[in-house]
Scaffold this active site. Structure first.
Site, short mmCIF file in Angstrom:
data_model
loop_
_atom_site.label_atom_id
_atom_site.label_comp_id
_atom_site.label_asym_id
_atom_site.label_seq_id
_atom_site.Cartn_x
_atom_site.Cartn_y
_atom_site.Cartn_z
N CYS A 2 15.91 59.87 -39.59
CA CYS A 2 17.45 59.22 -38.96
C CYS A 2 17.54 58.66 -39.32
O CYS A 2 16.65 57.15 -38.75
CB CYS A 2 18.15 60.07 -38.45
SG CYS A 2 17.66 62.04 -38.83
N ARG A 27 13.34 56.03 -46.04
CA ARG A 27 12.77 56.39 -45.26
C ARG A 27 12.42 57.76 -44.97
O ARG A 27 11.87 58.46 -43.95
CB ARG A 27 13.45 55.66 -43.84
CG ARG A 27 14.04 54.37 -43.26
CD ARG A 27 15.16 54.68 -42.99
NE ARG A 27 14.52 54.85 -41.06
CZ ARG A 27 15.01 53.79 -40.19
NH1 ARG A 27 13.86 52.98 -40.91
NH2 ARG A 27 14.46 54.38 -39.07
N TRP A 75 17.02 63.66 -41.32
CA TRP A 75 15.77 64.32 -41.03
C TRP A 75 16.14 65.41 -40.20
O TRP A 75 16.00 65.43 -39.32
CB TRP A 75 14.62 63.34 -40.95
CG TRP A 75 13.29 63.71 -41.31
CD1 TRP A 75 12.62 64.22 -42.84
CD2 TRP A 75 12.47 64.21 -41.04
NE1 TRP A 75 11.88 64.40 -42.76
CE2 TRP A 75 11.31 64.01 -41.48
CE3 TRP A 75 11.89 64.52 -39.36
CZ2 TRP A 75 9.98 64.66 -41.16
CZ3 TRP A 75 11.10 64.69 -38.54
CH2 TRP A 75 9.81 65.28 -39.60
N ASN A 100 20.26 59.57 -34.57
CA ASN A 100 18.72 59.13 -33.97
C ASN A 100 18.16 60.15 -32.96
O ASN A 100 18.15 59.88 -32.06
CB ASN A 100 18.17 58.17 -34.54
CG ASN A 100 18.75 57.81 -35.93
OD1 ASN A 100 19.95 58.41 -36.61
ND2 ASN A 100 18.41 57.50 -36.31
N GLY A 101 16.76 60.92 -33.05
CA GLY A 101 16.60 61.11 -31.75
C GLY A 101 15.94 62.27 -31.57
O GLY A 101 16.87 63.42 -32.39
N LYS A 486 -3.87 61.10 -47.87
CA LYS A 486 -3.24 60.78 -49.20
C LYS A 486 -3.26 61.44 -50.10
O LYS A 486 -2.11 62.27 -50.61
CB LYS A 486 -3.99 59.65 -50.03
CG LYS A 486 -3.85 57.94 -49.62
CD LYS A 486 -2.00 57.51 -49.47
CE LYS A 486 -1.57 57.29 -48.15
NZ LYS A 486 -1.53 56.98 -47.22
N GLU A 489 -0.63 64.73 -48.55
CA GLU A 489 0.49 64.73 -48.53
C GLU A 489 1.24 64.19 -49.59
O GLU A 489 2.26 64.59 -49.27
CB GLU A 489 0.61 62.84 -47.30
CG GLU A 489 0.36 61.41 -48.11
CD GLU A 489 0.56 60.32 -46.70
OE1 GLU A 489 1.88 61.01 -45.93
OE2 GLU A 489 0.19 59.81 -47.21
N HIS A 505 -23.18 71.43 -41.17
CA HIS A 505 -22.46 72.12 -39.21
C HIS A 505 -21.35 73.26 -40.24
O HIS A 505 -20.94 72.83 -38.67
CB HIS A 505 -22.45 70.88 -38.46
CG HIS A 505 -23.75 70.64 -38.42
ND1 HIS A 505 -25.02 71.05 -37.43
CD2 HIS A 505 -23.89 69.08 -38.52
CE1 HIS A 505 -26.25 70.07 -37.60
NE2 HIS A 505 -25.55 69.33 -38.47
N LYS A 604 9.11 58.22 -44.00
CA LYS A 604 8.70 57.00 -43.62
C LYS A 604 8.88 56.88 -42.32
O LYS A 604 7.22 56.15 -42.55
CB LYS A 604 9.09 56.36 -44.40
CG LYS A 604 8.73 54.26 -44.60
CD LYS A 604 7.48 54.37 -45.91
CE LYS A 604 6.67 53.26 -45.59
NZ LYS A 604 5.04 53.54 -46.02
C1 AGP Z 1 0.56 57.31 -44.43
O1 AGP Z 1 0.70 57.67 -45.46
C2 AGP Z 1 2.40 58.32 -43.60
N1 AGP Z 1 3.02 57.92 -44.45
C3 AGP Z 1 2.03 58.01 -42.73
O2 AGP Z 1 0.82 58.82 -41.73
C4 AGP Z 1 2.04 57.14 -41.32
O3 AGP Z 1 1.11 56.62 -41.76
C5 AGP Z 1 2.49 56.71 -40.04
O4 AGP Z 1 3.13 57.87 -39.82
C6 AGP Z 1 2.28 55.70 -38.91
O5 AGP Z 1 3.38 54.56 -39.21
P1 AGP Z 1 3.38 53.56 -38.93
O6 AGP Z 1 2.05 52.80 -39.86
O7 AGP Z 1 4.74 53.09 -39.41
O8 AGP Z 1 3.35 54.06 -37.41
#
Ligand code: AGP
Length: 609
Positions: A2, A27, A75, A100-101, A486, A489, A505, A604
Site C-alpha cells: 500500500c 511497490r 495491496w 497502510n498497515g 527467483k 516468484e 534423505h 516490492k
Molecule cells: C525478493 O525477490 C523478494 N521480492 C523478497 O523476498 C524480498 O527480498 C523480501 O521481501 C525482503 O525485502 P527487503 O530486502 O526490502 O527487506
C-alpha cells in the site's frame, strides 16, 4: 504494498496525487483511489480496481478537482482486491481516509460500530477507522482530537491520512508501525508513505516517529508526539538527483537491473574506500561498536535473508566470528538467549520490511552491543533507527524480484567481514586479496552477463515444467535457495533448494524425467562430493542443468547440460552464480508470459506482517 499520498495546497492537486501514486506503483498493488475536497466543500471520490492508469482514465472522463486530497494504492490484506475495498474509505459523506498497515482488532470494532448504527461498504479492516473518526467527530471533538481518540482504539500497525469536508484545507495523519513522511512545500504541504512519491514537489521532508500525529494545511504543519505534545521533528533535505526509473531500452526492469549490476557493485564497493584501515563507511560509532563484537546475529526476510546466509559463511570462515542467521518473522517472536557481545545486523533492500523492523525494535535493552543495517534506501525506517548503517549503492530497484540489491548486499557483507576480521586476526594478505577480488568483481559479473544467450537457450527446457530442484553445497547452498526463490516468484514454477548432501534423505524420491535439477557447482573443495550427488540424480533419469566453473571438469552429455561459468576468486563465486540464476529465471518467466516485474500477489516492500 500500500502507498499513501496526500496534499494540502492552494493549487489544484489531483495531478500531484496521481503522479505520487505512479511513483509508488513499483511497490505492488491491486487497486487505487483518490478523494478530493473541492471549493464548495464537496468530497469527490474515485476508486478503481487495477492500475493507477485506470484511476487516471476515470479522472479524465469525470474530472475531480480540489486543493486538498488523499490518494492510495492498495495491496489487499483484508478483503479481496475490488473497487469497494480500495481506499479511500468514507463515512457520513464528509470524511475520507486512507490507511497502510493492518488493524488487528477490526472485527471487535466493526461489531461495536455496527451496533452504533454504522453501515459498512467494504470488507476491509480500514473502514473501521473512518467510522471511528466519524463517531468521535459527532461527539463534538475537533478533527485532530477525534483522530487521536480513534487511533487510541486501534491495535496493529497504521499510517493514516484523512480529510474532512468540514475542515476543507486540512489533512490529518497518524502513524504507528508503518512509515509516513511530511513533504514541506512553500504555501503547501504534503504527506506520503515514501518520500519518493513527493520528489516532484519538494526536497524537504519530516519523518514522523512512532505514535506521532500531524496536521497539515497550505500554511502550516504541526506534529504531536504520543503524549499529544506539540513537537518539532528534524527536517531533512534530500539533494540527490532522482534517478531515472525508465526502462532504458530494456523490456523489463528486472533485466535492466540485472545488467546494472557491474555498476551497482562497483559503486557499493567504492563507498568503502579505506576499508583496510578504518570503518568510516559503516558510521561514526563503527570502530567503538565493532571492537566489542564477538558474535553476529543476522535478521532479514526473503532474498535479504539469503544474503545473510552467505554472510554467515564469510563471517565464520574468513573472520572467525560466530554468526547466526534467522528470518525476521521467526526471530521477532522467539524467546532467545544471546551470547555476550552480539551485533544485531539487519539486511533489507527497502529498509521498511515490517518483520525486520519489528525485530530491531523488539531488541531488549542491552541485548546487543549495537545494531547495524545493510539497506538500499536512505532515510528508510531501518536506516533511521539503527546505530550503524551501510548503504548499498544499487540505485532504485523497481522489479519486485530483487537482483542488484542482493548482490550489493553480498558486497557489503564481505566488506563487513573484512572490517570485523581485521580485529580478529585476519591476515593482511587475506584482507588485500578480498579487496582486490571485490575490485575486479564488476568484470567477473560482466563476463557472466555475456553468457546471457547460452542461459536463454537453457531456459527453454523449463517452460513445460511445474517443479524444479536447486542444489548447492556450502556457501552455494544459499545461492541455490536464492535461485529457487527467483524462479518461483517470477515464473510461478514450484522450486525448492536443498543442500546437495540432503538429496538422498528425501527429495531424491521426487526426481524423475519431469523434474529438472539445477546444480550450482563451482570448482571448490566440495566439488567431488557434489559430483556424486549429481550422479544420484542422473542415474534416476533426472535432467541436470549444471552451472559449473569452466575448470571444474563438467561436460554436457545426454540429460546433462553444462553452463561453463567464468573462473574467479572463491569469494566472488556466490555473486556470479547468482547473476546466472537471475538470468535463467528471467528468461523462463518471459517465455511463460508472466508479469516479470510485478509478479502476482507480491509487493516490492512488505510493510505489513
Ligand atoms: C525478493 O525477490 C523478494 N521480492 C523478497 O523476498 C524480498 O527480498 C523480501 O521481501 C525482503 O525485502 P527487503 O530486502 O526490502 O527487506
Amino acid at each position: 504494498m500500500c502507498g499513501i499520498v496526500a496534499a494540502a495546497a492552494r493549487r489544484e492537486v489531483s495531478e500531484i496525487l496521481l503522479e505520487g501514486l505512479r511513483r509508488l506503483e513499483y511497490r505492488g498493488y491491486d487497486s487505487a483511489g483518490m478523494a478530493l475536497l473541492d471549493n464548495e466543500g464537496n468530497l469527490l471520490l474515485h476508486k478503481q480496481l487495477g492500475k493507477v492508469s485506470e484511476l487516471e482514465r476515470v479522472q479524465a472522463l469525470q474530472p475531480h478537482y480540489g486543493c486538498t486530497g488523499i490518494a492510495h494504492t492498495r495491496w489487499a490484506t483484508h478483503g479481496e482486491p475490488s473497487a469497494a475495498n480500495a481506499h479511500p474509505h468514507i463515512s457520513g459523506d464528509r470524511l475520507a481516509l486512507v490507511h497502510n498497515g493492518i488493524i488487528e482488532n477490526h472485527a471487535t470494532l466493526r461489531d461495536e460500530l455496527k451496533a452504533a448504527g454504522y453501515d459498512f461498504a467494504s470488507s476491509t479492516d480500514t473502514e473501521v477507522i473512518v467510522h471511528l473518526l466519524h463517531y468521535y467527530l459527532q461527539q463534538g471533538l475537533d478533527l485532530l482530537e477525534a483522530l487521536r481518540q480513534a487511533v487510541a482504539r486501534l491495535e496493529g500497525a497504521y499510517a493514516i491520512a484523512a480529510v474532512d469536508a468540514d475542515h476543507p484545507d486540512q489533512v490529518v495523519a497518524a502513524r504507528q508501525g508503518s512509515p509516513l513522511v511530511i513533504g514541506v512545500g512553500i504555501g503547501e504541504n504534503f504527506l506520503a508513505s515514501d518520500q519518493m512519491a513527493l520528489r516532484q514537489v519538494t526536497d524537504r521532508f519530516i519523518y514522523l516517529e512512532e505514535g506521532d500525529m500531524a496536521l497539515i494545511s497550505p500554511s502550516s504543519l504541526q506534529v504531536f508526539d504520543q503524549q499529544g505534545e506539540a513537537v518539532s521533528r528534524e527536517q531533512t533535505r534530500i539533494d540527490e538527483v532522482v534517478e531515472s526509473v525508465d526502462l532504458g531500452g530494456y523490456d523489463h526492469y528486472m533485466l535492466k537491473e540485472i545488467y546494472e549490476q557491474p555498476r551497482a557493485l562497483a559503486a557499493t564497493f567504492s563507498a568503502g574506500a579505506g576499508l583496510l584501515s578504518d570503518d568510516a563507511c559503516f558510521g561514526d560509532n563503527a570502530a567503538d561498536i565493532f571492537d566489542r563484537v564477538r558474535n553476529v546475529q543476522i535478521v532479514a526476510c526473503g532474498t535479504s535473508y539469503h544474503a545473510g546466509m552467505v554472510g554467515r559463511y564469510w563471517l565464520e570462515e574468513l573472520a572467525g566470528i560466530p554468526c547466526e542467521v534467522e528470518v525476521a518473522s521467526e526471530f521477532r517472536y522467539r524467546k532467545r538467549v544471546q551470547h555476550e557481545g552480539t551485533l544485531l545486523l539487519t539486511i533489507s533492500q527497502s529498509g521498511e520490511t515490517a518483520d525486520t523492523l519489528a525485530a530491531l525494535r523488539n531488541a531488549a535493552p542491552g541485548e546487543f552491543v549495537g545494531s547495524m543495517v545493510i539497506a538500499n534506501v536512505d532515510n528508510s525506517s531501518l536506516v533511521r533507527e539503527s546505530d550503524l548503517v551501510f548503504l548499498t549503492r544499487a540505485g532504485a530497484e523497481i522489479g519486485v524480484a530483487s537482483t542488484k540489491a542482493f548482490t550489493t548486499q553480498l558486497v557489503a557483507l564481505l566488506m563487513l567481514t573484512i572490517a570485523l576480521g581485521r580485529r580478529g586476526g585476519m591476515e593482511p594478505e587475506t584482507q588485500r586479496e578480498l579487496v582486490n577480488a571485490l575490485q575486479r568483481l564488476p568484470d567477473y559479473v560482466q563476463e557472466t552477463l555475456e553468457l546471457d544467450t547460452n542461459i536463454e537457450a537453457l531456459s527453454e527446457a523449463f517452460i513445460p515444467k511445474h517443479h524444479a530442484l536447486f542444489l548447492g553445497r556450502g556457501i552455494q547452498y544459499p545461492i541455490a535457495m536464492e535461485g529457487a526463490l527467483k524462479l518461483k516468484e517470477i515464473s510461478y514454477i514450484h522450486a525448492e533448494a536443498y543442500p546437495a548432501g540432503e538429496l538422498k534423505h528425501g527429495p531424491l524420491a521426487l526426481v524423475d524425467d519431469d523434474m529438472p535439477v539445477i546444480a550450482v557447482a563451482p570448482g571448490d573443495e566440495l566439488l567431488e562430493k557434489l559430483k556424486s550427488n549429481l550422479e544420484e540424480v542422473r542415474s534416476r533419469g533426472g535432467e541436470l542443468f549444471v552451472f559449473a566453473d569452466r575448470a571444474a571438469g563438467f561436460e554436457s552429455e545426454p540429460r546433462v547440460r553444462v553452463l561453463n561459468m567464468p573462473h574467479c576468486p572463491e569469494a566472488m563465486k556466490p555473486v556470479i552464480y547468482t547473476v546466472a540464476l537471475q538470468l535463467l529465471s528471467y528468461h523462463v518467466a518471459v517465455q511463460k508470459g508472466t508479469d516479470v516485474d510485478k509478479p502476482r500477489n507480491l509487493a516490492k516492500s512488505v510493510t505489513v506482517e
